[in-house]
Design a protein around this motif. Structure first.
Motif, PDB file in Angstrom:
ATOM      1  N   SER A  65       0.801  -1.186   0.040  1.00 40.84           N
ATOM      2  CA  SER A  65       0.118  -0.134   0.607  1.00 40.84           C
ATOM      3  C   SER A  65       0.642   1.425   0.093  1.00 40.84           C
ATOM      4  O   SER A  65       0.220   2.076  -0.474  1.00 40.84           O
ATOM      5  CB  SER A  65      -0.643   0.064   1.426  1.00 40.84           C
ATOM      6  N   TRP A  66       2.148   0.969   0.675  1.00 38.41           N
ATOM      7  CA  TRP A  66       3.141   2.229   0.351  1.00 38.41           C
ATOM      8  C   TRP A  66       3.469   2.490  -0.995  1.00 38.41           C
ATOM      9  O   TRP A  66       3.534   3.591  -1.141  1.00 38.41           O
ATOM     10  CB  TRP A  66       4.503   1.671   1.742  1.00 38.41           C
TER      11      TRP A  66
ATOM     12  N   MET B 282       1.172   3.909  -2.568  1.00 35.55           N
ATOM     13  CA  MET B 282       0.339   5.712  -2.009  1.00 35.55           C
ATOM     14  C   MET B 282       1.626   6.344  -2.930  1.00 35.55           C
ATOM     15  O   MET B 282       0.922   7.343  -4.022  1.00 35.55           O
ATOM     16  CB  MET B 282       1.076   5.992  -1.251  1.00 35.55           C
ATOM     17  N   ASN B 283       2.578   6.267  -3.737  1.00 32.69           N
ATOM     18  CA  ASN B 283       3.677   6.589  -4.337  1.00 32.69           C
ATOM     19  C   ASN B 283       3.133   6.517  -5.413  1.00 32.69           C
ATOM     20  O   ASN B 283       3.668   7.307  -6.602  1.00 32.69           O
ATOM     21  CB  ASN B 283       5.034   5.712  -4.370  1.00 32.69           C
TER      22      ASN B 283
ATOM     23  N   GLY C 156       0.397   6.444  -7.075  1.00 31.77           N
ATOM     24  CA  GLY C 156      -0.352   8.034  -6.791  1.00 31.77           C
ATOM     25  C   GLY C 156      -0.258   8.970  -6.265  1.00 31.77           C
ATOM     26  O   GLY C 156      -0.953   9.590  -7.410  1.00 31.77           O
ATOM     27  N   PHE C 157       0.408   9.393  -5.422  1.00 31.51           N
ATOM     28  CA  PHE C 157       1.015  10.661  -6.072  1.00 31.51           C
ATOM     29  C   PHE C 157       1.962  10.974  -7.404  1.00 31.51           C
ATOM     30  O   PHE C 157       1.266  12.034  -7.595  1.00 31.51           O
ATOM     31  CB  PHE C 157       2.530  10.777  -5.518  1.00 31.51           C
ATOM     32  N   TYR C 158       2.306  10.438  -7.854  1.00 35.46           N
ATOM     33  CA  TYR C 158       3.135  10.536  -9.390  1.00 35.46           C
ATOM     34  C   TYR C 158       1.990  10.662 -10.192  1.00 35.46           C
ATOM     35  O   TYR C 158       2.291  11.116 -11.391  1.00 35.46           O
ATOM     36  CB  TYR C 158       4.195   9.111  -9.386  1.00 35.46           C
TER      37      TYR C 158
ATOM     38  N   ILE D  50      -1.313  11.980  -9.681  1.00 33.44           N
ATOM     39  CA  ILE D  50      -1.420  12.721  -9.600  1.00 33.44           C
ATOM     40  C   ILE D  50      -0.620  14.351 -10.641  1.00 33.44           C
ATOM     41  O   ILE D  50      -0.943  15.141 -11.175  1.00 33.44           O
ATOM     42  CB  ILE D  50      -1.463  13.612  -8.172  1.00 33.44           C
ATOM     43  N   VAL D  51       0.667  14.157 -10.229  1.00 35.91           N
ATOM     44  CA  VAL D  51       2.065  14.923 -10.892  1.00 35.91           C
ATOM     45  C   VAL D  51       2.002  14.684 -12.205  1.00 35.91           C
ATOM     46  O   VAL D  51       1.348  15.378 -13.113  1.00 35.91           O
ATOM     47  CB  VAL D  51       3.255  14.782 -10.057  1.00 35.91           C
TER      48      VAL D  51
ATOM     49  N   PHE E 281      -0.854   1.331  11.049  1.00 34.45           N
ATOM     50  CA  PHE E 281      -0.238   1.735   9.792  1.00 34.45           C
ATOM     51  C   PHE E 281      -1.356   2.408   8.970  1.00 34.45           C
ATOM     52  O   PHE E 281      -0.531   2.737   7.847  1.00 34.45           O
ATOM     53  CB  PHE E 281       0.437  -0.246   9.007  1.00 34.45           C
TER      54      PHE E 281
ATOM     55  N   LEU F 219      -0.889   6.197   7.029  1.00 37.23           N
ATOM     56  CA  LEU F 219      -0.608   5.780   5.600  1.00 37.23           C
ATOM     57  C   LEU F 219      -1.448   7.178   4.695  1.00 37.23           C
ATOM     58  O   LEU F 219      -1.266   8.118   4.358  1.00 37.23           O
ATOM     59  CB  LEU F 219      -0.351   4.391   5.167  1.00 37.23           C
TER      60      LEU F 219
ATOM     61  N   PHE G  71      -0.959  10.905   3.379  1.00 36.99           N
ATOM     62  CA  PHE G  71      -1.356  11.223   2.201  1.00 36.99           C
ATOM     63  C   PHE G  71      -2.748  12.314   2.055  1.00 36.99           C
ATOM     64  O   PHE G  71      -2.803  13.330   1.171  1.00 36.99           O
ATOM     65  CB  PHE G  71      -1.969   9.871   1.637  1.00 36.99           C
TER      66      PHE G  71
ATOM     67  N   MET H 101       2.134  14.854   1.663  1.00 40.81           N
ATOM     68  CA  MET H 101       3.113  14.307   0.920  1.00 40.81           C
ATOM     69  C   MET H 101       2.802  15.048  -0.627  1.00 40.81           C
ATOM     70  O   MET H 101       4.096  15.512  -1.072  1.00 40.81           O
ATOM     71  CB  MET H 101       2.458  13.368   0.041  1.00 40.81           C
ATOM     72  N   PHE H 102       1.897  16.333  -0.540  1.00 38.80           N
ATOM     73  CA  PHE H 102       1.788  17.023  -1.981  1.00 38.80           C
ATOM     74  C   PHE H 102       0.724  17.812  -1.632  1.00 38.80           C
ATOM     75  O   PHE H 102       0.368  17.940  -0.722  1.00 38.80           O
ATOM     76  CB  PHE H 102       2.115  16.605  -2.984  1.00 38.80           C
TER      77      PHE H 102
END
Lengths: 289, 283
Positions: free
Chosen positions: A43-44, A47-48, A50-52, A54-55, B197, B201, B205, B210-211
């Motif tokens: 999931s970590w 989530m990354n 997800g971040f990119y 969006i970027v 956890f 998380l 987010f 994070m942004f």
């Protein structure tokens, strides 16, 4: 044990397989925990993504004219996961335990075993659940490559040499990270405790998670030089990811010199880590009374 | 049944002061390691600066726009630095896991037999920890903010400055009670580490750590606005950067205060119910 057996070299492959099996048996005793750990790291990672995701809604690429578009960068990210998951599965738990063994004196028992100490210390445990990110990385690779086959400029093509080189350079990346970790863990002989050094590990490897082009401007050049030539963490992901993703249709002039240098850096790193490790053993004084 | 003696306010204040002082001294013991650790925590900002520099460049080259979701490159760097400040107030390392462990191992009974309220005690201890943290971290923070001074917009007005400070205090309290509630779930589940956890998380987010949340697609943004996480990192930074219109400033802080009151009630309720459920054996 009779003399004949003791004088024989141990079979390292078999010893390693035994370690791997024992770790798996142990992990399977706590199956729910194993699944939770795997889900956590997945999931970590997601989530990354997800971040990119969006970027990339806001920009076509990371850096103008670098070629790191969405799916090229996803290959980069998948490579990060693949390399890091190997390091985390095979070396991280052992490295942590090494510092602890130095502090508690447990290293005595390892030194007595008739096998190379660095081998024993480095590979005793396998953290199987970390490999979940390896699988996720593979999945993302396949997905991204599939997208890149329709890339308008220079569509991606599969060749055996690319796959072979990718594997070789991922191995180089793992070797560089392993060496850095071993060096950091060895310092606990002199420092006694190295909690801050582990933070240091995360902050240093943090630099390796992005395409190196982003540092090649302003005072980032200093970072680029330090983390390419002195502590070569920037090579770890960048070189294999570049070979596979082929941003800019892979025609940059510094591609091959950098690739050659990576092999050299990986070999030198391992040799240095071996030297530091052995120096640390010489400085080790048992903690028992 | 324990007989509770009625204590005057000065007596209570003296108890609070003692708890605060002990926790403060405990924290100051490792100040060197602390300061170094704080400074290192800014290292990822360096990569963030270069990452966003590259992203803004590419976006400008492709579309000619110098702003993404209303943020210039300088705003973006300032945002990350300010959100770190917000996190310095709202993050509660070890709180939920400590509460859960104390419940599991029975340590919690010390609060049941002594005339000390557990939530109050933990809040005071956490305030002391945070004070110690700020006393040492203000050096590294000032250094980094000074070095990155060019990224920040002009100083905000007094009104915005006050709202910003208030949002930081609220962020601390809201962060405390959110974490506490997760820990108190330990009365029912004993082991909350996986729940914790997931919470961390989501927090990372959805708090805007994070942004900046403004980057989220419109639909998502609307949903995130209905959650309390945004007050932990995004909101203080957004206030400082003038992303919250002054007409909505106090209204938004009011909503945050409501969240805070709500979480206090939930924490009190969980604790009261949990203690009734709890059974301790042995000495």
């Amino acid at each position: 044990m009779d003399d004949k057996n003791a004088s024989q070299h141990p079979n390292y492959v078999q010893v390693f397989l035994t370690f791997a099996r024992n770790s798996l048996v142990r992990d399977m005793m706590f199956r729910t925990n194993f699944i939770i750990e795997a889900i956590s790291s997945l999931s970590w990672a997601l989530m990354n993504v997800g971040f990119y995701w969006i970027v990339f809604e806001h920009t076509p690429s990371i850096g103008a004219d670098t070629g790191w578009g969405k799916y090229e960068f996803f290959i980069f990210m998948a490579t990060t996961w693949i390399i890091n998951s190997i390091v985390q599965a095979f070396f991280m738990p052992n490295s942590e335990e090494f510092s602890e063994m130095i502090r508690t004196g447990g290293l005595d028992f390892v030194l007595l075993k008739p096998i190379d100490t660095q081998f024993l210390v480095s590979l005793r445990k396998v953290h199987w659940s970390s490999l979940s990110n390896f699988l996720l990385g593979m999945g993302l690779l396949v997905l991204s490559i599939n997208e890149l086959q329709d890339r308008p400029t220079a569509p991606w093509k599969l060749t055996p040499s690319i796959v072979g080189l990718y594997a070789v350079y991922c191995a180089c990346g793992v070797a560089i990270l392993y060496s850095l970790m071993t060096c950091l863990a060895s310092t606990s002989v002199w420092l006694g405790r190295n909690q801050t050094l582990y933070d240091f590990w995360f902050y240093i490897t943090n630099f390796s998670r992005y395409p190196m082009e982003i540092y090649r401007r302003g005072w980032g050049i200093v970072l680029w030089v330090v983390f390419t030539f002195i502590v070569p963490v920037l090579l770890v992901v960048n070189v294999p990811a570049r070979i596979l993703a082929q941003p800019l249709a892979d025609n940059t002039s510094w591609r091959w010199p950098l690739a050659m240098f990576t092999i050299f850096a990986a070999i030198i790193s391992v040799l240095i880590s071996r030297w530091v490790f052995q120096r640390s053993l010489l400085a080790y004084r048992s903690a028992s009374s | 049944m324990i007989a509770w003696t009625v204590r005057t306010l000065p007596q209570r204040a003296s108890t609070w002061w003692t708890i605060y002082r002990i926790a403060l001294e405990e924290r100051m013991a490792y100040r060197g390691d602390f300061a170094l650790g704080t400074l290192m925590r800014f290292l990822p900002i360096v990569t963030q600066i270069f990452l966003w520099w590259a992203i803004f460049d590419a976006a400008a080259a492709a579309t000619g726009k110098s702003h993404l979701a209303g943020y210039s490159f300088h705003d973006m760097v300032a945002y990350y630095l300010l959100s770190m400040l917000g996190r310095a107030f709202s993050s509660m390392p070890g709180l939920a896991s400590t509460v859960a462990r104390q419940i599991r191992e029975g340590e919690i009974k010390k609060y049941l037999v002594q005339p000390i309220d557990m939530i109050g005690f933990m809040l005071l201890a956490r305030m002391a920890h945070k004070s110690a943290y700020y006393a040492i971290a203000c050096g590294p923070f000032a250094l980094v903010f000074y070095l990155c001074g060019d990224y920040f917009p002009a100083w905000p007005t007094v009104e915005v400055g006050l709202a910003f400070l208030l949002s930081l205090v609220f962020a601390f309290l809201l962060g405390f009670f959110l974490d506490l509630c997760i820990g108190l779930i330990g009365f029912w589940f004993l082991e909350v580490s996986s729940l914790l956890f997931i919470y961390m998380l989501l927090n990372f987010f959805l708090s805007g750590h994070m942004f900046p949340l403004d980057l989220l697609p419109v639909g998502w943004r609307g949903a995130v606005d209905y959650l309390p996480f945004r007050y932990l990192a995004y909101f203080p930074a957004a206030i400082y950067l003038g992303k919250v219109p002054s007409s909505q400033l106090w209204q938004e802080l009011g909503v945050e205060a409501l969240w805070l009151v709500g979480m206090i009630f939930i924490a009190r309720y969980l604790y009261a119910r949990g203690v009734r459920r709890y059974s301790g054996y042995g000495g």
